[in-house]
Motif scaffolding. Structure first.
Motif, PDB file in Angstrom:
ATOM      1  N   UNK A  20       6.015   4.036 -12.053  1.00 31.38           N
ATOM      2  CA  UNK A  20       7.103   5.079 -11.830  1.00 31.38           C
ATOM      3  C   UNK A  20       6.569   6.003 -10.760  1.00 31.38           C
ATOM      4  N   UNK A  21       5.447   5.995 -10.170  1.00 32.77           N
ATOM      5  CA  UNK A  21       5.095   6.631  -9.313  1.00 32.77           C
ATOM      6  C   UNK A  21       5.081   5.608  -8.046  1.00 32.77           C
ATOM      7  N   UNK A  22       5.753   5.590  -6.798  1.00 35.42           N
ATOM      8  CA  UNK A  22       5.770   4.435  -5.991  1.00 35.42           C
ATOM      9  C   UNK A  22       4.402   4.518  -5.268  1.00 35.42           C
ATOM     10  N   UNK A  23       3.689   5.829  -5.029  1.00 40.35           N
ATOM     11  CA  UNK A  23       2.637   6.021  -4.351  1.00 40.35           C
ATOM     12  C   UNK A  23       1.359   5.177  -4.882  1.00 40.35           C
ATOM     13  N   UNK A  24       1.444   4.904  -6.127  1.00 42.51           N
ATOM     14  CA  UNK A  24       0.218   4.427  -6.893  1.00 42.51           C
ATOM     15  C   UNK A  24       0.075   2.905  -6.436  1.00 42.51           C
ATOM     16  N   UNK A  25       1.137   2.416  -5.887  1.00 42.12           N
ATOM     17  CA  UNK A  25       1.090   1.022  -5.547  1.00 42.12           C
ATOM     18  C   UNK A  25      -0.347   0.719  -4.743  1.00 42.12           C
ATOM     19  N   UNK A  26      -0.534   1.525  -3.923  1.00 47.22           N
ATOM     20  CA  UNK A  26      -1.647   1.025  -2.800  1.00 47.22           C
ATOM     21  C   UNK A  26      -2.812   1.175  -3.598  1.00 47.22           C
ATOM     22  N   UNK A  44       6.920  -3.571  -8.601  1.00 47.77           N
ATOM     23  CA  UNK A  44       8.281  -2.682  -8.595  1.00 47.77           C
ATOM     24  C   UNK A  44       8.034  -1.302  -9.170  1.00 47.77           C
ATOM     25  N   UNK A  45       8.830  -0.469  -8.336  1.00 49.94           N
ATOM     26  CA  UNK A  45       8.625   1.075  -8.489  1.00 49.94           C
ATOM     27  C   UNK A  45      10.011   1.509  -8.845  1.00 49.94           C
ATOM     28  N   UNK A  46      10.267   2.426  -9.865  1.00 49.38           N
ATOM     29  CA  UNK A  46      11.417   2.771 -10.457  1.00 49.38           C
ATOM     30  C   UNK A  46      10.959   4.338 -10.921  1.00 49.38           C
ATOM     31  N   UNK A  47      11.250   5.386  -9.791  1.00 49.72           N
ATOM     32  CA  UNK A  47      11.134   6.711 -10.394  1.00 49.72           C
ATOM     33  C   UNK A  47      11.816   7.433 -11.134  1.00 49.72           C
ATOM     34  N   UNK A  48      13.089   6.699 -11.477  1.00 45.29           N
ATOM     35  CA  UNK A  48      13.924   7.170 -12.543  1.00 45.29           C
ATOM     36  C   UNK A  48      13.565   6.939 -14.163  1.00 45.29           C
ATOM     37  N   UNK A  61      18.055   3.699 -22.738  1.00 47.05           N
ATOM     38  CA  UNK A  61      18.307   3.102 -21.520  1.00 47.05           C
ATOM     39  C   UNK A  61      17.043   2.694 -20.783  1.00 47.05           C
ATOM     40  N   UNK A  62      15.881   3.911 -20.855  1.00 48.88           N
ATOM     41  CA  UNK A  62      14.692   3.535 -20.466  1.00 48.88           C
ATOM     42  C   UNK A  62      14.103   2.188 -20.884  1.00 48.88           C
TER      43      UNK A  62
END
Length: 243
Positions: A20-26, A44-48, A61-62
């Protein structure tokens, strides 16, 4: 690297990661490469998901979105999926019941380790859980309590929201977040056997704290659990096919 039967080389396993935090992928890529360079990670990153969990809780929905993402990763070839956000950990558990691959909460291994430490010789049975988001505090606290129940151990879990940290994060003031978390760790450690940092994004702050009790963060344990699941998957499939 593709395996060839004639050369006795195995096709690399594929790992799915939902953020949910795209920056954590690295950061998770680095942890995987350090332990298993041949594993192929798919992110897969989804901040929503986190935005909604912070505002409204883990809504239906989540839960549905988490399951859809996990199914997508499974269809892309992932043999196991790690959900790296503790706020949606209970949605990850629900998704696990609806897919054909293991779905791992990033904080599950950490919760078990905390219970082992707090119930060990000389310990007082006290676990402090810290979070910068209220949406994470409940799920991780409940997970630790469940881990204690499963292990038949008696522990006391206290939970604290690090005041001001979420606002500093929203301003982009990472240094302030880490300072606040480090100070909270120091306070909590004075009366606990182990301090649990509920969010993967808090891991860097652990290094700033000079305390005498263990300070646990979730990324390393989550990746270790993911890699174990990848190793066990071929054996489970072989056992199933031999029956």
């Amino acid at each position: 690297m593709t395996g060839h039967a004639g050369q006795g080389r195995r096709t690399p396993a594929t790992a799915g990661l939902l953020h949910t935090v795209p920056a954590l992928a690295t950061a998770f890529d680095d942890l995987i490469r350090a332990s298993a360079a041949d594993v192929r990670p798919i992110h897969v990153a989804d901040a929503w998901l986190l935005d909604t969990a912070r505002r409204d809780g883990v809504t239906p929905a989540v839960r549905d979105a988490v399951t859809a993402h996990v199914r997508h990763l499974e269809s892309a070839g992932a043999a196991a999926v790690l959900v790296t956000c503790s706020s949606i950990g209970e949605a990850a558990e629900a998704a696990a019941e609806r897919v054909g691959v293991p779905v791992i909460r990033v904080d599950a291994a950490m919760a078990g380790e905390a219970v082992t430490i707090a119930s060990g010789r000389g310990a007082r049975g006290r676990i402090a859980v810290l979070a910068t988001l209220s949406s994470t505090l409940g799920p991780t606290g409940r997970l630790v309590e469940r881990a204690a129940t499963a292990a038949h151990r008696s522990v006391e879990v206290t939970a604290e929201l690090v005041a001001g940290a979420a606002e500093a994060h929203d301003r982009g003031d990472r240094e302030r977040v880490e300072t606040l978390v480090a100070a909270a760790v120091s306070r909590a450690a004075a009366d606990a056997d182990v301090v649990v940092l509920a969010q993967a994004s808090m891991a860097r702050a652990a290094a700033l704290s000079d305390v005498s009790v263990p300070v646990l963060s979730s990324p390393a344990g989550g990746v270790a659990s993911l890699l174990r699941a990848l190793e066990e998957r071929p054996r489970q499939r072989a056992n199933h096919e031999s029956k």
